[in-house]
Write a protein that holds these residues in place. Structure first.
Motif, PDB file in Angstrom:
ATOM      1  N   SER A   1       0.869  -1.174   0.000  1.00  0.00           N
ATOM      2  CA  SER A   1       0.000   0.000   0.000  1.00  0.00           C
ATOM      3  C   SER A   1       0.908   1.226   0.000  1.00  0.00           C
ATOM      4  O   SER A   1       1.836   1.318   0.816  1.00  0.00           O
ATOM      5  CB  SER A   1      -0.903   0.010   1.237  1.00  0.00           C
ATOM      6  N   VAL A   2       0.637   2.161  -0.915  1.00  0.00           N
ATOM      7  CA  VAL A   2       1.546   3.302  -1.105  1.00  0.00           C
ATOM      8  C   VAL A   2       0.782   4.622  -0.992  1.00  0.00           C
ATOM      9  O   VAL A   2      -0.313   4.768  -1.550  1.00  0.00           O
ATOM     10  CB  VAL A   2       2.254   3.231  -2.489  1.00  0.00           C
ATOM     11  N   VAL A   3       1.372   5.559  -0.251  1.00  0.00           N
ATOM     12  CA  VAL A   3       0.851   6.932  -0.187  1.00  0.00           C
ATOM     13  C   VAL A   3       1.812   7.816  -0.973  1.00  0.00           C
ATOM     14  O   VAL A   3       2.990   7.938  -0.619  1.00  0.00           O
ATOM     15  CB  VAL A   3       0.756   7.429   1.269  1.00  0.00           C
ATOM     16  N   ILE A   4       1.322   8.398  -2.072  1.00  0.00           N
ATOM     17  CA  ILE A   4       2.160   9.287  -2.901  1.00  0.00           C
ATOM     18  C   ILE A   4       2.134  10.683  -2.285  1.00  0.00           C
ATOM     19  O   ILE A   4       1.068  11.289  -2.142  1.00  0.00           O
ATOM     20  CB  ILE A   4       1.665   9.348  -4.360  1.00  0.00           C
ATOM     21  N   ILE A   5       3.306  11.188  -1.905  1.00  0.00           N
ATOM     22  CA  ILE A   5       3.399  12.535  -1.323  1.00  0.00           C
ATOM     23  C   ILE A   5       4.233  13.432  -2.236  1.00  0.00           C
ATOM     24  O   ILE A   5       5.003  12.945  -3.066  1.00  0.00           O
ATOM     25  CB  ILE A   5       4.029  12.495   0.088  1.00  0.00           C
ATOM     26  N   GLN A   6       4.070  14.743  -2.059  1.00  0.00           N
ATOM     27  CA  GLN A   6       4.758  15.702  -2.934  1.00  0.00           C
ATOM     28  C   GLN A   6       5.292  16.863  -2.128  1.00  0.00           C
ATOM     29  O   GLN A   6       4.661  17.338  -1.182  1.00  0.00           O
ATOM     30  CB  GLN A   6       3.796  16.220  -4.015  1.00  0.00           C
ATOM     31  N   LYS A   7       6.498  17.317  -2.525  1.00  0.00           N
ATOM     32  CA  LYS A   7       7.102  18.537  -1.970  1.00  0.00           C
ATOM     33  C   LYS A   7       7.647  19.314  -3.152  1.00  0.00           C
ATOM     34  O   LYS A   7       8.595  18.882  -3.802  1.00  0.00           O
ATOM     35  CB  LYS A   7       8.212  18.190  -0.985  1.00  0.00           C
ATOM     36  N   GLY A   8       7.053  20.453  -3.447  1.00  0.00           N
ATOM     37  CA  GLY A   8       7.443  21.184  -4.662  1.00  0.00           C
ATOM     38  C   GLY A   8       7.085  20.350  -5.873  1.00  0.00           C
ATOM     39  O   GLY A   8       5.941  19.936  -6.047  1.00  0.00           O
ATOM     40  N   ASP A   9       8.069  20.059  -6.720  1.00  0.00           N
ATOM     41  CA  ASP A   9       7.808  19.210  -7.881  1.00  0.00           C
ATOM     42  C   ASP A   9       8.411  17.819  -7.695  1.00  0.00           C
ATOM     43  O   ASP A   9       8.537  17.051  -8.654  1.00  0.00           O
ATOM     44  CB  ASP A   9       8.357  19.867  -9.160  1.00  0.00           C
TER      45      ASP A   9
END
Length: 654
Positions: A593-601
């Motif tokens: 199970s994966v949670v896709i996170i983002q910081k900037g690009d």
């Protein structure tokens, strides 16, 4: 009259009026013939003078009174607005700000403003003031000058049967303890009446900071003979001069604004002032209310868990209603904590003006979105980082007028400060139209400082190179100045912004300018999160950093240089196992199970065992003993009483 209960109101209103004067002075500098702006400044100064006089802050009252005199001449076309007038008024405002700050720190707000008052008087009269033209104290035959507030006191006293006297006391030449002698004079006179004004100030007299004589105005019902005999009981007094003080010989003038013209009265009739529907609330009370509400949120979570455990329709309905009500309460409480970012932005026009002069540059500042709101906690912390960034743009970014003309640009540089909302974040952009960031110079300095190698520098994108300027001790300045060049500032900016749960991105185009874009969370206290399970532990991931959740099959996980990655919509995203990051267990990590996170690009995928669901949580600090834990921003208490760590996604983006 005990004024302690009004001190907070006085401080709040004083800061508002000083900020209004600051803002209007900047406008007046650009539109020196606009008398309406002068009227606004005059009104603020007049109100501040009245408040400070009532509260007993004589130095503030004295300085604002003299400012009033200059402004009054300007608004009646007897004096023109010049750079000297603007600079001197700014200096007076700066002194007033220092005094107000001193009062807020529990001091008496005293400051030697004699020189400023003297300079303002010289501007008003066009000749040296009496303080500059004479040495020592004025003789008894020359009446002391009083302001409107003191004139009102004397007039009321005279109407109530008192007499006003001007008294000058001269001590003997061999008097060694001038301060104690003067104190004894006032102490002896205390039962007979009240001193309204002293020259010099009382503090100066009691400390002995005067020549051999001092003067004061005294109101009393007693005879001048008794007053003189009372003073002469003190030893080492050479001479006492007492003269009657007549208001008719004074030139104190009631401000013209109090006498309304017919047109003003008509306008007042048409536009009745709206009643204020706001109240001032101490921020500590709001913080306390927020803490109590956070406890309600925790208990709400517990009730939600209990309602699922015990199947009862009435309990479910009650919990659902409580959830709706508390969500509305949460929105209102968060709105109460939100304040316009203008409270931070309003200090910058003055700063840009002053630094532009120091740097011999022509720079204008444009502010956009100053009504954008942020949590008060964030507002309190973001001021200093913005100061560093704007000073950096002024010093490093904007070129001198000569260089700008050579480059085919306008002589005047421009800095734009822009704030706006986007999702659950606030963005603040600092944009300048200067020379931009010199990649070669940054690379050279970074290699010299050992931050990167020559080979590594060739692989970095422009943005990655520009981000090196945030390294501790990094500076490309050729010379150290009062403004920059010591390698201190931008690393502090980055650390502070990241401590607030935000991030900063730099973009630049050589010859065209640079942009520093700051991303900040709207609030820091209550977060919308996704609860996830890793073995037996529960973690909370802020929703503001989550793009998507994905369920992967084993064949979807690839390896690049030994690092787990996945293909997410055509982009290779590195995978990070929370089990390994936090050392939850020694078991093999088979999470898909994966949670896709983002910081900037940049993006990363967090491997977890399972998703629990969305939950509003209260962010609590881990305390002083658990500072700087990697990738943990705090903790919360769940409905079942379990402590849940809140992940800092920014630290996990690779």
């Amino acid at each position: 009259m005990n004024t302690d209960q009004y001190i907070e109101v006085f401080l709040d209103e004083s800061r508002e009026h000083l900020q209004a004067i600051n803002d209007n002075l900047l406008k007046l500098e650009k539109q020196p013939t606009e008398i309406e702006i002068v009227q606004e400044i005059f009104r603020s100064a007049h109100t501040l003078k009245g408040m400070s006089a009532t509260m007993g802050f004589e130095d503030i009252a004295s300085l604002t009174h003299q400012m009033e005199n200059v402004l009054d001449k300007i608004r009646h076309y007897e004096l023109t607005v010049t750079t000297e007038v603007i600079d001197l008024t700014f200096a007076a405002v700066e002194a007033l700000e220092v005094m107000v700050q001193s009062i807020s720190e529990g001091n008496n707000g005293k400051k030697d403003v004699t020189k400023l008052v003297s300079q303002l008087k010289q501007v008003e009269t066009g000749k040296p003031s009496e303080e500059e033209a004479s040495v020592g104290q004025p003789p008894a035959t020359e009446l002391l000058e009083i302001d409107e507030y003191q004139a009102t006191i004397i007039s009321q006293a005279v109407n109530n049967g008192y007499q006003a006297f001007q008294i000058t006391v001269k001590l003997t030449e061999d008097c060694m303890l001038k301060g104690p002698r003067a104190y004894m004079v006032f102490s002896n006179l205390e039962p007979l009446g009240e001193a309204i004004k002293t020259v010099p100030d009382v503090d100066e007299i009691e400390e002995g900071n005067f020549d051999q004589s001092f003067s004061f105005l005294f109101i009393s019902t007693e005879s001048s003979k008794l007053i003189q005999e009372t003073i002469e009981k003190v030893s080492e007094i050479e001479k006492v001069e007492i003269a009657g003080f007549s208001m008719k010989e004074q030139s104190v003038e009631i401000p013209k604004e109090t006498v309304q013209s017919t047109e003003d009265k008509k306008q007042t009739t048409k536009e009745k002032p709206k009643q204020s529907k706001t109240i001032r609330v101490n921020i500590e009370r709001i913080d306390h209310l927020m803490n109590l509400f956070e406890e309600v949120i925790i208990d709400r979570s517990r009730l939600e868990d209990l309602s699922k455990k015990y199947i009862d329709q009435e309990l479910n309905e009650t919990v659902e209603n409580m959830t709706r009500v508390t969500e509305d309460m949460q929105g209102l409480l968060l709105a109460m904590r939100m304040v316009p970012i203008d409270q931070v932005f309003n200090r910058f026009p003055r700063m840009v003006r002053d630094l532009s002069k120091d740097l011999h540059k022509k720079i204008s500042l444009e502010i956009i979105g100053s009504d954008t709101e942020l949590d008060r906690t964030v507002i309190d912390e973001i001021g200093d980082p913005l100061v560093h960034l704007i000073r950096n743009s002024l010093d490093h970014g904007i070129e001198t007028p000569e260089k700008r003309l050579q480059a085919g640009k306008a002589e005047e540089g421009k800095i734009t400060l822009k704030a706006y909302h986007s999702g659950n974040h606030v963005f603040i952009d600092i944009v300048d139209d200067g020379a931009g960031i010199n990649r070669e110079k940054v690379e050279e300095k970074a290699i010299e400082n050992g931050l990167i190698s020559v080979e590594h520098s060739k692989q970095l994108s422009d943005e990655e190179v520009y981000h090196l300027i945030f390294a501790s001790g990094f500076s490309t300045a050729d010379q150290i100045s009062d403004i920059s060049g010591r390698g201190v500032g931008l690393d502090v900016v980055k650390n502070k912004i990241e401590s607030l749960g935000g991030s900063i991105v730099v973009s630049s185009e050589p010859g065209k300018g640079s942009m520093f874009s700051i991303q900040l969370p709207l609030t820091l206290s209550i977060l919308s999160t996704l609860l996830v399970k890793v073995q037996q532990e529960t973690f909370a991931i802020p929703l503001s950093s989550i793009i998507e959740t994905v369920a992967l099959s084993p064949q979807d996980i690839k390896y690049v240089h030994g690092q787990k990655v996945m293909d997410f919509r055509g982009h290779i995203v590195p995978l990070v196992s929370l089990n390994k990051v936090y050392g939850v267990s020694d078991q093999d990590d088979s999470s898909h199970s994966v949670v896709i996170i983002q910081k900037g690009d940049k993006r990363s995928g967090l491997l977890v065992d399972s998703f629990i669901g969305q939950r509003e949580v209260v962010l609590k600090s881990l305390g002083n003993y658990l500072k700087n834990i990697f990738a943990i921003s705090g903790a919360t208490i769940l409905g079942n009483g379990e402590v849940c760590l809140i992940i800092d996604p920014n630290a996990l983006v690779k």
